[in-house]
Design an enzyme around this catalytic site. Sequence first.
Site, PDB file in Angstrom:
ATOM      1  N   GLU A   1       0.537  -1.206   0.054  1.00  0.00           N
ATOM      2  CA  GLU A   1       0.021   0.014   0.056  1.00  0.00           C
ATOM      3  C   GLU A   1       0.934   1.174  -0.079  1.00  0.00           C
ATOM      4  O   GLU A   1       0.588   2.209  -0.656  1.00  0.00           O
ATOM      5  CB  GLU A   1      -1.049   0.016   1.083  1.00  0.00           C
ATOM      6  CG  GLU A   1      -2.194  -0.876   1.111  1.00  0.00           C
ATOM      7  CD  GLU A   1      -1.772  -2.288   1.364  1.00  0.00           C
ATOM      8  OE1 GLU A   1      -0.582  -2.430   1.858  1.00  0.00           O
ATOM      9  OE2 GLU A   1      -2.489  -3.381   1.207  1.00  0.00           O
TER      10      GLU A   1
ATOM     11  N   HIS B   1     -10.916  -4.785   9.924  1.00  0.00           N
ATOM     12  CA  HIS B   1     -11.562  -4.538   8.429  1.00  0.00           C
ATOM     13  C   HIS B   1     -12.658  -3.919   8.624  1.00  0.00           C
ATOM     14  O   HIS B   1     -13.775  -4.068   7.891  1.00  0.00           O
ATOM     15  CB  HIS B   1     -11.925  -5.788   7.874  1.00  0.00           C
ATOM     16  CG  HIS B   1     -10.464  -6.363   7.402  1.00  0.00           C
ATOM     17  ND1 HIS B   1      -9.532  -7.165   8.193  1.00  0.00           N
ATOM     18  CD2 HIS B   1     -10.064  -6.900   5.987  1.00  0.00           C
ATOM     19  CE1 HIS B   1      -8.426  -7.666   7.350  1.00  0.00           C
ATOM     20  NE2 HIS B   1      -8.584  -7.475   6.155  1.00  0.00           N
TER      21      HIS B   1
HETATM   22  C1  LIG Z   1      -2.377  -4.391   4.320  1.00  0.00           C
HETATM   23  C2  LIG Z   1      -3.423  -5.264   3.783  1.00  0.00           C
HETATM   24  N1  LIG Z   1      -3.403  -5.079   2.285  1.00  0.00           N
HETATM   25  C3  LIG Z   1      -4.278  -6.069   1.809  1.00  0.00           C
HETATM   26  C4  LIG Z   1      -5.180  -6.861   2.435  1.00  0.00           C
HETATM   27  C5  LIG Z   1      -6.420  -7.534   1.848  1.00  0.00           C
HETATM   28  N2  LIG Z   1      -5.719  -8.982   1.791  1.00  0.00           N
HETATM   29  C6  LIG Z   1      -6.063  -9.987   2.673  1.00  0.00           C
HETATM   30  S1  LIG Z   1      -5.378 -11.326   2.289  1.00  0.00           S
HETATM   31  C7  LIG Z   1      -4.809 -10.835   0.965  1.00  0.00           C
HETATM   32  C8  LIG Z   1      -3.902 -11.854   0.066  1.00  0.00           C
HETATM   33  C9  LIG Z   1      -2.541 -12.121   1.000  1.00  0.00           C
HETATM   34  O1  LIG Z   1      -1.622 -13.081   0.051  1.00  0.00           O
HETATM   35  P1  LIG Z   1      -0.669 -13.649   1.008  1.00  0.00           P
HETATM   36  O2  LIG Z   1       0.011 -12.748   2.091  1.00  0.00           O
HETATM   37  O3  LIG Z   1       0.235 -14.463   0.030  1.00  0.00           O
HETATM   38  O4  LIG Z   1      -1.484 -15.000   1.977  1.00  0.00           O
HETATM   39  P2  LIG Z   1      -2.429 -15.936   1.411  1.00  0.00           P
HETATM   40  O5  LIG Z   1      -3.740 -15.504   1.406  1.00  0.00           O
HETATM   41  O6  LIG Z   1      -1.922 -16.633   0.441  1.00  0.00           O
HETATM   42  O7  LIG Z   1      -2.543 -16.842   2.550  1.00  0.00           O
HETATM   43  C10 LIG Z   1      -5.061  -9.529   0.587  1.00  0.00           C
HETATM   44  C11 LIG Z   1      -4.595  -8.624  -0.416  1.00  0.00           C
HETATM   45  C12 LIG Z   1      -4.864  -7.075   4.076  1.00  0.00           C
HETATM   46  N3  LIG Z   1      -5.718  -7.911   4.831  1.00  0.00           N
HETATM   47  N4  LIG Z   1      -3.868  -6.417   4.514  1.00  0.00           N
END
Ligand SMILES: Cc1ncc(C[n+]2csc(CCOP(=O)(O)OP(=O)(O)O)c2C)c(N)n1
Lengths: 336, 336
Positions: A62, A130
């Site tokens: 972000e 959230h």
């Molecule tokens: C700072 C932030 N940005 C965006 C999100 C929204 N979001 C939740 S899970 C996710 C993907 C996360 O990917 P990863 O770290 O690879 O974990 P996975 O979901 O694959 O377990 C996103 C973009 C968030 N929760 N926090």
Amino acid sequence: MKHQSIAEALREAIAEEMERDSDVFCIGEDIGVPGGFGGAFTVTLELEKRFPDRILDTPISELGFIGAAVGAAMMGMRPIADVQYSDFLFLAMDQIANNAAKLRYMSGGTIRIPLVIRAPVGATGRGSQHAQNMERFFIGIPGLKIVAPSNAYDAKGLLKAAVRDDDPVMIFEHKLLYGSKGARAESGTTNASSDIPDEDYVVPLGTASVRREGSDVTVLAWLLMLYESLAAAALVESDISAEVIDVRSLAPFDWKTIGDSIARTGRVVIVEEGPITGSVSAELAAGIMERFPDKLVAPVMRVASADVPAPFSPVLENMYRPDRQRIADALRAIVA
Amino acid sequence: MDIELTDSIEIASSYSRPFLLELYERMVLCRQFEDRVKLLFLEGTMPGTIHQSQGQEASAVGVCAALGQDDYITSTHRPHAHALAKGLTAEEMMLELFGRSTGCCKGKGGSMHIGNMDKGMVPAIAIVGGGIPLATGMALSFKLRQRAQVVACFFGEGASNEGAFHEGVNLASIWSLPVIFVCENNLYGASTAISKTTRVPRVSQRAQSYGIRGETIDGNNVLKVYEAVQRAAEECRSGQGPVLLELLTYRRVGHSRRDPAHYQDKGEQAFWFARDPIEMFRKSILQRGDLTEADLQTIDARVTQTIEDAIAVAREAPFPTADDLTQDVFSMELKS
Ligand SMILES: Cc1ncc(C[n+]2csc(CCOP(=O)(O)OP(=O)(O)O)c2C)c(N)n1
């Protein structure tokens, strides 16, 4: 004329602005992945098909992508940056507060930052990280314009006005008002769809809108709380004539519309989703008392959340979020 | 750097039968818990939103099996398997997911913030990357107090593009802190493929930038994970931390809620679905000769019963009350 949800109206507004001006582009996480979501609430769904080079999916970064949007805006482009949940704005706070908001001033007015940031707010069963109504954290940063559309007509018109504005504009949108469909649909939503004209229009930044006329008390609300306030006004209408104003522009406030109403009613109830301390309603209340002291016949009242993080359990969340009943109680109390 | 992903698991004869059964049971518990929660969610009885971990059980269980009671984990928006692997009970978790006051976070946390400090799990941090500096700080406390504890910090490959990752890992590196950074690389951050978000082929390569050891492991092979974490924990406890482990894995379900995961490539799905961590382990332990199909079925049935019992308890448990809303904000309330 067509009838659209907020998600659809925003999507159309973005597409029309991108069509009109090749400097407009979208940047954010999961906004244009084929087979994906179109952002967390489907606003940019399938726009990548029409604008393959201008829907930029980013890593989860972000601070990075919002900072990059500020930089591109400084060079004259018109980015629309999307955070999936407004809570994540904290990660980009430095770029927003120290760069986007200040560069024009620090440069003696030589720099323009025509940036739009879109951010969903509201408690929706997702727990404390959230759920926040983040608008409160930005209204006190000089250099930012802030709007919060509560229906599809406004969403489209305000987004267009924001894109065409030469200053950074933040648009706070409510998860329960989008009308997102399919796998990204929310439960417990409120219908905020509108008739949308076929021709181009904008809703000017900086303006409030009277949604219900009345003579006993002025209710100030925005986003989801506007609907609860309208419902509360209906609940008490046999005894109390409540005027309900959609504040809509949180920075700057539309003191003209607000003041005109208070001149007629003499009483104000401000309704806000989010902790009461350090809130938008606090700023509204102070501003009203400074500007219209002679018009008030009763002290300003506020209905807001307790000073707690947004809780998860639906039972607690319902206590946290002001509802029509609490607003109706305040309306009765202020005219008593 | 590249590793071979086999579809069978080699089991050293030194592993005891009870240990292997324990690993199996934990993984089955994670899988059945998630499958059952998915049903509860889809039928509308369970509030909120969910991020599930079917397919990633070997990493959760393999990591936690190599940790001691006093060691900690931090987790993410996808925390259920981590929690069950660290020893939280299905019951305290079901209670939490149902928003009841007797849940592990009193109904205030919910799915995305599941945790229990008494069992060594920090309430899950749902801000992507947000748990990484936190883990560094926990490890700093272990070092300053000369404790032999370690913290295993779970995050997805998507989180490794957040500033929090780079700052948190670098700090842990310069102070040689006892943190095992556990990157569960399931190839997607929400809908976005890793190939679109970094040009570094392996997340573990990023260890070089911070002068620490990095290693990529088959994250669907529970014993490989277990052994790697044992090695890493030893290094950490002898002052040679931190370590960055990348566990290659895949989620068999959508990112959240009803996501049909249309962005996942079909061939890729077929490859990974054929390498299910539980199925691979099951096949391999049956080949040992001292374990029968019946032994495993007994475990499967026991787990099913545990989960059904937990649901029954959760459905009947009390909701939080109005008093609970304002409790737990501070350790000591200041009178105002
Ligand atoms: C700072 C932030 N940005 C965006 C999100 C929204 N979001 C939740 S899970 C996710 C993907 C996360 O990917 P990863 O770290 O690879 O974990 P996975 O979901 O694959 O377990 C996103 C973009 C968030 N929760 N926090």
